[in-house]
Each structure stands twice: as C-alpha cells, then as structure tokens.
Design a protein around this motif. Structure first.
Motif, PDB file in Angstrom:
ATOM      1  N   PHE A 114      58.022  -9.420  41.027  1.00 25.96           N
ATOM      2  CA  PHE A 114      59.383  -9.098  40.335  1.00 25.96           C
ATOM      3  C   PHE A 114      59.089  -9.515  38.739  1.00 25.96           C
ATOM      4  CE2 PHE A 114      61.814  -8.546  44.236  1.00 25.96           C
ATOM      5  CZ  PHE A 114      62.464  -7.394  43.703  1.00 25.96           C
ATOM      6  N   THR A 115      59.386  -8.697  37.940  1.00 28.93           N
ATOM      7  CA  THR A 115      59.643  -9.108  36.505  1.00 28.93           C
ATOM      8  C   THR A 115      61.032  -9.050  36.082  1.00 28.93           C
ATOM      9  OG1 THR A 115      57.466  -8.083  35.978  1.00 28.93           O
ATOM     10  CG2 THR A 115      58.947  -8.245  33.992  1.00 28.93           C
ATOM     11  N   ASP A 116      61.369 -10.391  35.725  1.00 27.91           N
ATOM     12  CA  ASP A 116      63.026 -10.250  35.304  1.00 27.91           C
ATOM     13  C   ASP A 116      63.104  -9.933  33.812  1.00 27.91           C
ATOM     14  OD1 ASP A 116      63.838 -11.561  37.627  1.00 27.91           O
ATOM     15  OD2 ASP A 116      63.459 -13.670  37.161  1.00 27.91           O
ATOM     16  N   ILE A 117      64.125  -9.000  33.682  1.00 24.21           N
ATOM     17  CA  ILE A 117      64.419  -8.524  32.262  1.00 24.21           C
ATOM     18  C   ILE A 117      65.808  -8.850  31.755  1.00 24.21           C
ATOM     19  CG2 ILE A 117      64.441  -6.115  31.000  1.00 24.21           C
ATOM     20  CD1 ILE A 117      62.504  -5.168  33.002  1.00 24.21           C
ATOM     21  N   SER A 118      66.022  -9.655  30.893  1.00 18.70           N
ATOM     22  CA  SER A 118      67.404  -9.995  30.586  1.00 18.70           C
ATOM     23  C   SER A 118      67.386 -10.081  29.050  1.00 18.70           C
ATOM     24  CB  SER A 118      67.505 -11.644  31.187  1.00 18.70           C
ATOM     25  OG  SER A 118      66.498 -12.315  30.692  1.00 18.70           O
ATOM     26  N   HIS A 119      68.701 -10.332  28.858  1.00 23.62           N
ATOM     27  CA  HIS A 119      69.327 -10.162  27.361  1.00 23.62           C
ATOM     28  C   HIS A 119      70.362 -10.552  27.269  1.00 23.62           C
ATOM     29  CE1 HIS A 119      69.037  -9.065  23.349  1.00 23.62           C
ATOM     30  NE2 HIS A 119      70.140  -8.390  23.140  1.00 23.62           N
ATOM     31  N   SER A 120      70.923 -11.540  26.197  1.00 22.70           N
ATOM     32  CA  SER A 120      72.096 -11.914  25.945  1.00 22.70           C
ATOM     33  C   SER A 120      72.743 -11.303  24.644  1.00 22.70           C
ATOM     34  CB  SER A 120      72.145 -13.530  25.413  1.00 22.70           C
ATOM     35  OG  SER A 120      71.833 -14.218  26.689  1.00 22.70           O
ATOM     36  N   TYR A 121      73.986 -10.663  24.739  1.00 29.26           N
ATOM     37  CA  TYR A 121      74.750  -9.903  23.714  1.00 29.26           C
ATOM     38  C   TYR A 121      75.789 -10.853  22.921  1.00 29.26           C
ATOM     39  CZ  TYR A 121      72.716  -5.705  25.918  1.00 29.26           C
ATOM     40  OH  TYR A 121      71.980  -4.697  26.053  1.00 29.26           O
ATOM     41  N   ALA A 122      75.775 -10.175  21.558  1.00 28.35           N
ATOM     42  CA  ALA A 122      76.693 -11.457  20.876  1.00 28.35           C
ATOM     43  C   ALA A 122      78.128 -10.976  21.160  1.00 28.35           C
ATOM     44  CB  ALA A 122      76.461 -11.068  19.324  1.00 28.35           C
ATOM     45  N   THR A 123      78.368  -9.743  21.572  1.00 25.38           N
ATOM     46  CA  THR A 123      79.646  -9.328  21.989  1.00 25.38           C
ATOM     47  C   THR A 123      79.755  -8.840  23.616  1.00 25.38           C
ATOM     48  OG1 THR A 123      79.332  -7.151  21.293  1.00 25.38           O
ATOM     49  CG2 THR A 123      80.402  -8.823  19.823  1.00 25.38           C
ATOM     50  N   GLY A 124      80.828  -8.450  24.230  1.00 26.24           N
ATOM     51  CA  GLY A 124      81.074  -8.025  25.612  1.00 26.24           C
ATOM     52  C   GLY A 124      81.158  -6.402  25.369  1.00 26.24           C
ATOM     53  N   GLY A 125      81.700  -5.919  26.359  1.00 24.43           N
ATOM     54  CA  GLY A 125      81.704  -4.636  26.334  1.00 24.43           C
ATOM     55  C   GLY A 125      80.737  -3.829  26.780  1.00 24.43           C
ATOM     56  N   ASN A 126      80.657  -2.652  26.510  1.00 24.93           N
ATOM     57  CA  ASN A 126      79.363  -1.690  26.840  1.00 24.93           C
ATOM     58  C   ASN A 126      78.078  -1.749  25.905  1.00 24.93           C
ATOM     59  OD1 ASN A 126      81.303   0.364  28.519  1.00 24.93           O
ATOM     60  ND2 ASN A 126      79.756  -0.487  29.755  1.00 24.93           N
ATOM     61  N   HIS A 127      77.073  -1.497  26.438  1.00 24.82           N
ATOM     62  CA  HIS A 127      75.704  -1.520  25.533  1.00 24.82           C
ATOM     63  C   HIS A 127      74.571  -0.592  26.181  1.00 24.82           C
ATOM     64  CE1 HIS A 127      77.042  -5.204  23.518  1.00 24.82           C
ATOM     65  NE2 HIS A 127      77.497  -5.698  24.780  1.00 24.82           N
ATOM     66  N   PHE A 128      74.286   0.327  25.371  1.00 22.80           N
ATOM     67  CA  PHE A 128      73.368   1.535  25.862  1.00 22.80           C
ATOM     68  C   PHE A 128      71.925   0.856  25.861  1.00 22.80           C
ATOM     69  CE2 PHE A 128      70.613   5.262  25.577  1.00 22.80           C
ATOM     70  CZ  PHE A 128      71.068   5.819  26.760  1.00 22.80           C
ATOM     71  N   ILE A 129      71.482   0.718  27.135  1.00 26.62           N
ATOM     72  CA  ILE A 129      70.066   0.403  27.297  1.00 26.62           C
ATOM     73  C   ILE A 129      68.921   1.333  27.379  1.00 26.62           C
ATOM     74  CG2 ILE A 129      68.397  -1.346  28.725  1.00 26.62           C
ATOM     75  CD1 ILE A 129      70.878  -2.979  29.116  1.00 26.62           C
ATOM     76  N   SER A 130      68.230   1.447  27.077  1.00 24.53           N
ATOM     77  CA  SER A 130      66.912   2.507  27.270  1.00 24.53           C
ATOM     78  C   SER A 130      65.618   1.675  27.492  1.00 24.53           C
ATOM     79  CB  SER A 130      66.873   3.529  26.511  1.00 24.53           C
ATOM     80  OG  SER A 130      66.347   3.226  25.337  1.00 24.53           O
ATOM     81  N   ILE A 131      64.840   1.942  28.616  1.00 20.46           N
ATOM     82  CA  ILE A 131      63.449   1.435  29.011  1.00 20.46           C
ATOM     83  C   ILE A 131      62.483   2.462  29.133  1.00 20.46           C
ATOM     84  CG2 ILE A 131      62.314   0.223  30.660  1.00 20.46           C
ATOM     85  CD1 ILE A 131      64.987  -0.941  31.537  1.00 20.46           C
ATOM     86  N   THR A 132      61.529   2.434  28.420  1.00 20.68           N
ATOM     87  CA  THR A 132      60.443   3.470  28.271  1.00 20.68           C
ATOM     88  C   THR A 132      58.892   2.987  28.452  1.00 20.68           C
ATOM     89  OG1 THR A 132      60.239   3.195  25.696  1.00 20.68           O
ATOM     90  CG2 THR A 132      61.710   4.927  26.470  1.00 20.68           C
ATOM     91  N   GLY A 133      57.994   3.688  28.739  1.00 20.81           N
ATOM     92  CA  GLY A 133      56.932   2.954  29.167  1.00 20.81           C
ATOM     93  C   GLY A 133      56.217   3.464  30.421  1.00 20.81           C
TER      94      GLY A 133
END
Length: 240
Positions: A114-133
C-alpha cells in the motif's frame, strides 16, 4: 452531449461557466483585453487543463486558429474537507502524479505494498483531484474511516482494479464500476450518501459488502443482485 466543463476564473472567483462538447466551442465574455484570467477545463476521468491568459495574448498567439485543449486519462475525485488520504496498491511498480487541485502536485511510486497518498488543504470544501501515470498498474483502492472524504469519483481508467474499499465515510452519491471488469472484491460499507452502484454486466465479483447507513433503494439492490448472479461463482454478498 456535454463532454467537459470550462470555467473562467479570476483569483478564486468563478466568473463564467460553460458546458463543452467534443468539438469546436465558442467561449465569449466581455472584460479588459489586457487583464489576466485563468481558463480551466475539466471532465471526470481526465486530468484538468489550466492556463493563465489575457484576451490580447491569446489573439496574438492563436492568429485566428482555435485553442486546442487535450485532457489526459486520469483517476479523478472531488475531495471534501481540508485533509485527504487514500491508499493504492499495484500489481507491479509504477509512477503516478497527483494534481491536488490547489496548485500542488506530487509524484508517488506505487508497488505491491500500500502507498499512502495524502494532502492538507488551506481551506475546506471541494477540491478536484486528478491522478495520472501508471493507472494500468493499480489493483487496489482504499479509502476508509473518513480519511478520504469525497463527493465524486471516476474509476474508469483503473482497468486492472481488483479490490475496491470505500467505507465509513462521506461518499459519492453514485459509483460507476461498469468499466472495472476485473473487480472481484467490493466493500462500500457505511458510504453515507451512496444511492447508486453500477456494476459491469460481465463481472467477476466474488464478494460485495453494502452495509448501511446509505441511501441505496430497493430497486438498486435488485439490479445489483441480478448482475451478481449472472456470474456463476461462489458469491458472498452482504446487505444490511
């Protein structure tokens, strides 16, 4: 039919929204020809296109030709909240790039662990994530206990996906798995907003968990059961 969406942005404000077709599209707006704006083009299942522009700059660059926009296949999600984490496993080593939708990108190596993929945003709400490769290497997707809350997900590019686990969390209303024809194990327990699960007609599913709370209707459950029993195997199905 609508193929994508375009937005004209100024800082964090959306000035215009357009529904696009996979053809020539006209986008018109009246603003200062030398003022800077951001054009964003997005579509579920594809990476986001973004560029800063001025009208005069584009006019000079394009010399009367249309602006060509190409969107690359991607695993996409509309994340919710200020903290987000999912885990991915691959059938062999590969590399993926995550665009977090806030101007940040990270590259990860996926493997048979398992590879953990994580991120902290400055604000809440919705954020569009796209993963390529190396999406064709991904075999397992894990998002549980509210660490990866999301309002939308498009998994169609994960053609080798075998094990899907999203549970006890804020979830999409619909999860479309019709293109994930190698799925064998699905755990969607406690997906609070879930209303619809679309399975492949020709599927290889041997275990499915849909424990509540959720908003799945009786007719949707009947459709799911019908698709499962078209595959002649020792199927373990649990509804609650």
């Amino acid at each position: 039919p609508i193929q994508a969406e375009a937005f004209i942005m100024k800082d964090n404000d959306t000035l215009h929204h357009y529904a696009l077709k996979a053809a020539m599209n006209d986008i018109a707006f009246s603003k200062d020809a030398n003022e800077s704006f951001i054009l964003v083009v997005g579509k579920d299942g594809y990476s986001r296109y973004e560029r800063e522009f001025t009208f005069n700059q584009l006019k000079q660059e394009l010399t009367g030709e249309p602006l060509a926009v190409t969107l690359n296949p991607a695993l996409t999600m509309a994340a919710y909240g200020s903290e987000f984490q999912i885990s991915l496993t691959g059938n062999q080593e590969g590399e993926i790039t995550v665009d977090w939708g806030d101007g940040t990108q990270n590259t990860y190596t996926i493997s048979t662990d398992f590879t953990d993929i994580s991120h902290s945003y400055a604000t809440g709400g919705n954020h569009f994530i796209s993963i390529t490769g190396s999406l064709d290497k991904v075999t397992e997707f894990y998002s549980y206990y509210g660490y990866g809350q999301m309002d939308r997900i498009n998994l169609e590019q994960l053609t080798e996906l075998y094990d899907l686990r999203i549970g006890i969390t804020r979830s999409p209303e619909s999860i479309d798995l019709r293109q994930n024809k190698k799925l064998a194990q699905i755990d969607l327990a406690g997906c609070e907003q879930l209303e619809t699960v679309l399975l492949p007609e020709d599927n290889k599913i041997i275990a499915l968990t849909l424990d509540g709370p959720n908003n799945i209707s009786t007719s949707s459950i009947d459709d799911i059961i019908g698709k499962l029993h078209r595959y002649e195997a020792n199927i373990e199905t649990r509804f609650q």
